[in-house]
Design an enzyme around this catalytic site. Structure first.
Site, short mmCIF file in Angstrom:
data_model
loop_
_atom_site.label_atom_id
_atom_site.label_comp_id
_atom_site.label_asym_id
_atom_site.label_seq_id
_atom_site.Cartn_x
_atom_site.Cartn_y
_atom_site.Cartn_z
N GLU A 1 0.83 -1.25 0.08
CA GLU A 1 0.02 -0.12 -0.03
C GLU A 1 0.90 1.33 -0.09
O GLU A 1 0.79 1.94 1.09
CB GLU A 1 -0.96 -0.12 1.34
N GLU B 1 -6.54 -10.60 -0.83
CA GLU B 1 -7.44 -10.48 0.16
C GLU B 1 -8.95 -10.17 -0.18
O GLU B 1 -9.67 -9.27 0.22
CB GLU B 1 -6.83 -9.20 1.04
C1 GLA Z 1 -5.26 -4.21 4.53
C2 GLA Z 1 -3.83 -4.90 4.90
C3 GLA Z 1 -4.45 -6.10 5.61
C4 GLA Z 1 -5.46 -6.07 6.63
C5 GLA Z 1 -6.61 -5.33 5.90
C6 GLA Z 1 -7.76 -4.98 6.87
O1 GLA Z 1 -5.77 -4.91 3.35
O2 GLA Z 1 -3.18 -5.40 3.69
O3 GLA Z 1 -3.08 -6.73 6.28
O4 GLA Z 1 -5.06 -5.21 7.54
O5 GLA Z 1 -6.15 -4.12 5.39
O6 GLA Z 1 -8.00 -6.19 7.57
#
Ligand code: GLA
Length: 661
Positions: free
Chosen positions: A354, A479
């Site tokens: 990020e 994710e």
């Molecule tokens: C981001 C992070 C994850 C997690 C999510 C929220 O996507 O990469 O590690 O913290 O936020 O759970």
């Protein structure tokens, strides 16, 4: 006796439940008796603990340590949600002060429970149920906020589920506030067994997509504590990500860092994998490949890591010093993994997470905090820009275990930042091959503010796939979750299915698709049901929509690892020889607990289904012998009831053959 609500209610409720195990899903099925205890009727058949404080007994609750100033007692309250009495907590000095209930010896480890409680703050405040637990090997407790609600001087009901692991220490559940430490009133505190309706016959996601890519999930230590969650993960997933436990805040060992700094070296951050241990042990035991997550990120990394003398209030360190810390941190993490977990297949690691705004700019400099919406980056503060990314990959390439591919991971990766991600990867790889792939987080939304307005649209998501597929780098969906408002599950099913169709179309470029969690209740976006399974492990329509119509080969249901089944066989032969059985231990985990009673009830109801090899939950020959606690030659509901009575202290030893009671 009213004072012993835990025992009386449980025994009544459980025996009632046992009478009714002919129901389809016989995990403590609904009893048909009217067995009122307090204000809870036996319709709450799974209740393991309940108090409405009507008898004035608050002895199960205590303040949280010596420095907690709370005064806890039963009082009359004319607004009491039930009866006239409630538990009052006054004199609180800190928001974490409050009533706490120790769980060891009261609730079983490895079992998922539901909890509900009504809480009133004297004036406006956020009230919260939290769990304190210290993972084995860790020196500091962890505090997990389970659920929050707002009280405006009225009672608000908090409901959630939780579990703890057998190896965790000092486990307690408590009620705290987020703002002021104002007085609290508490009523109708109830803990029930969380139902398990996992369908052992549902297609396994890892089988369905087995020819295309790995299908994984993320989990946390507390989410993984119940055996039921472990069963679900073993059935469906062949990749595991630690949701929090391998992030810098959990891996960096401040005490060890300070100790080394005392000796004059403050550029060699020390690490520990203690917090992640339960997840790592689980992955190792069941041979589940893992994605490491994450090394370099602006969030969940302690402030002191970036400061002189590892002092959170100290000066920011120089770029040169931070580079050394970064190299040693990465080196030490991989060294710890190679040393203690070389047998886990860490096939991927998110090196950097990020780094871009939605429009592809580097983040603002600073420490993530409410004031900057948790978006500022201490890395940018020290390096001035995103120039820390390349060394992070160089170091990771140098120290990563063999075969571990390295990823740049980001969210909103279908926004204009996708171009910045592609450019970054190209620049970094211009003079070598450092980045192996792009992680698309894929936190998606089926609806927005209740409107049927998905974001991103499926075509927008597909465009990102197209763009990334042209880089020649691997793609992993790291994710995935897709929120929906107002339980519009059909819409969610269609969206999930369309997204999976897009992923299948690009399968040649994708090596893993990972959902961010298992059951909706445990998700970080739990208020909008983003995952594939319900809280009780049953499949949602979005699960059905993504497995529908795909041809696949079924693999054998998971079994215990060989060493374990071997040792079970060994125990079996020893036990036969000596007669040294552990009566009540139907599942052969060397404990007699609720899980045994549940297994016995299931076997009693549907004996064929639980033969070894037919289901993930099964009973061996030795298990059957140990389950027959009344020695009547069979495994039946009488045995389940006796196991529960034994657990409740109502009978002292097993086997129990007194037929007069
Ligand atoms: C981001 C992070 C994850 C997690 C999510 C929220 O996507 O990469 O590690 O913290 O936020 O759970």
């Amino acid at each position: 006796m009213r004072g012993k609500k835990f025992r009386a209610l449980t025994a009544g409720a459980l025996s009632a439940a046992v009478l009714c195990t002919a129901a389809a899903n016989p995990v403590f099925a609904v009893p048909a008796v009217d067995n009122k205890i307090g204000t809870v009727s036996a319709a709450d058949e799974d209740v393991v603990f309940f108090t409405d404080f009507e008898d004035g007994d608050v002895s199960m609750f205590s303040k949280r340590g010596d420095s907690d100033t709370s005064v806890i007692k039963a009082i009359d309250d004319d607004k009491a949600p039930s009866g006239s009495k409630v538990m009052s907590v006054s004199g609180r000095d800190k928001s974490w002060n409050g009533p706490s209930m120790g769980l060891k010896g009261v609730l079983e480890p490895g079992v998922k429970y539901d909890i509900s409680v009504k809480v009133k703050a004297a004036w406006y405040n956020t009230v919260c149920i939290s769990l304190q637990h210290t993972p084995a090997g860790a020196s500091e407790p962890q505090y997990t906020n389970l659920v929050k609600g707002v009280s405006q001087g009225e009672y608000v009901e908090l409901k959630t589920s939780f579990a703890y692991g057998a190896e965790e220490k000092d486990v307690s559940i408590y009620i705290e506030t987020w703002g002021d430490a104002n007085d609290l009133c508490i009523d109708d505190f109830k803990v029930t067994l969380s139902p398990n309706n996992m369908d052992p016959n549902a297609p396994s996601l890892k089988d369905v997509y087995g020819d295309m890519f790995k299908f994984g999930t993320a989990t946390t230590v507390s989410e993984l504590a119940p055996k039921s969650t472990q069963d679900l993960i073993r059935k469906h997933f062949n990749s595991l990500t630690a949701g929090n436990e391998l992030k810098p805040e959990n891996v960096l060992d401040r005490a060890a860092c300070l100790a080394l700094a005392e000796e004059g070296d403050d550029t060699n951050p020390q690490v520990t994998l203690a917090t992640a241990k339960p997840i790592l042990d689980f992955a190792r035991k069941y041979k589940i490949p893992m994605r490491g997550h994450v090394l370099v990120w602006h969030q969940q990394t302690p402030m002191w890591f970036f400061k002189e003398n590892y002092d959170p209030d100290g000066e920011w360190v120089s770029k040169e010093k931070m580079l050394k810390r970064m190299e040693n941190y990465i080196k030490n993490v991989f060294a710890a993994v190679k040393k203690d977990y070389s047998d886990i297949d860490f096939y991927a690691w998110d090196v950097v997470n990020e780094c871009f705004t939605d429009y592809g700019k580097p983040r603002d400099e600073g420490f993530p905090a409410e004031a900057n919406n948790y978006e500022a980056s201490p890395w940018v503060k020290i390096f001035g820009d995103n120039s820390f990314i390349k060394p992070a990959f160089e170091f990771a390439k140098k120290y990563a275990p063999e075969g571990c591919k390295l990823y740049y991971n980001d969210f909103n990766e279908y926004m204009p930042k996708s171009d910045a991600i592609v450019k970054l990867c190209q620049e970094i790889n211009a003079d070598g091959h450092y980045i192996d792939g792009i992680g698309m987080q894929s936190h998606l939304n089926v609806t927005n503010n209740g409107e049927k307005d998905p974001f991103p649209s499926v075509s927008m998501y597909r465009q990102a796939l197209e763009k990334f597929s042209k880089t020649g780098l691997d793609i992993q969906v790291t994710e995935l979750d897709a929120t929906v408002n107002n339980k519009m599950y059909d819409l969610q099913a269609k969206y999930y299915s369309d997204i999976m169709d897009a992923l299948v179309e690009y399968k040649d470029y994708i090596s893993a698709v990972v959902v961010w969690g298992t059951t909706d209740d445990q998700s970080w976006r739990a208020d909008r049901d983003p995952l594939l399974f319900n809280k009780d492990y049953s499949v949602k329509s979005c699960f059905e929509s993504i497995v529908d119509g795909i041809e696949y080969t079924t693999s054998a249901p998971p079994t215990e690892p060989e060493s374990e089944s071997q040792s079970q066989t060994e125990t079996e032969s020893v036990s036969h020889g000596t007669g040294d059985l552990l009566y009540g231990d139907a599942n052969l985990d060397n404990n007699v607990n609720i899980a045994d009673a549940v297994l016995v009830m299931q076997v009693a109801t549907n004996p064929d289904k639980y033969e070894v090899g037919k289901s993930e939950l099964s009973i061996t020959k030795l298990g059957k012998q140990q389950a027959d606690v009344n020695k009547d030659g069979g495994v039946n509901n009488k045995d389940a009831l006796l196991i529960q009575k034994y657990k409740l202290g109502l009978i002292d030893v097993l086997p129990y053959t007194d037929t007069t009671k």
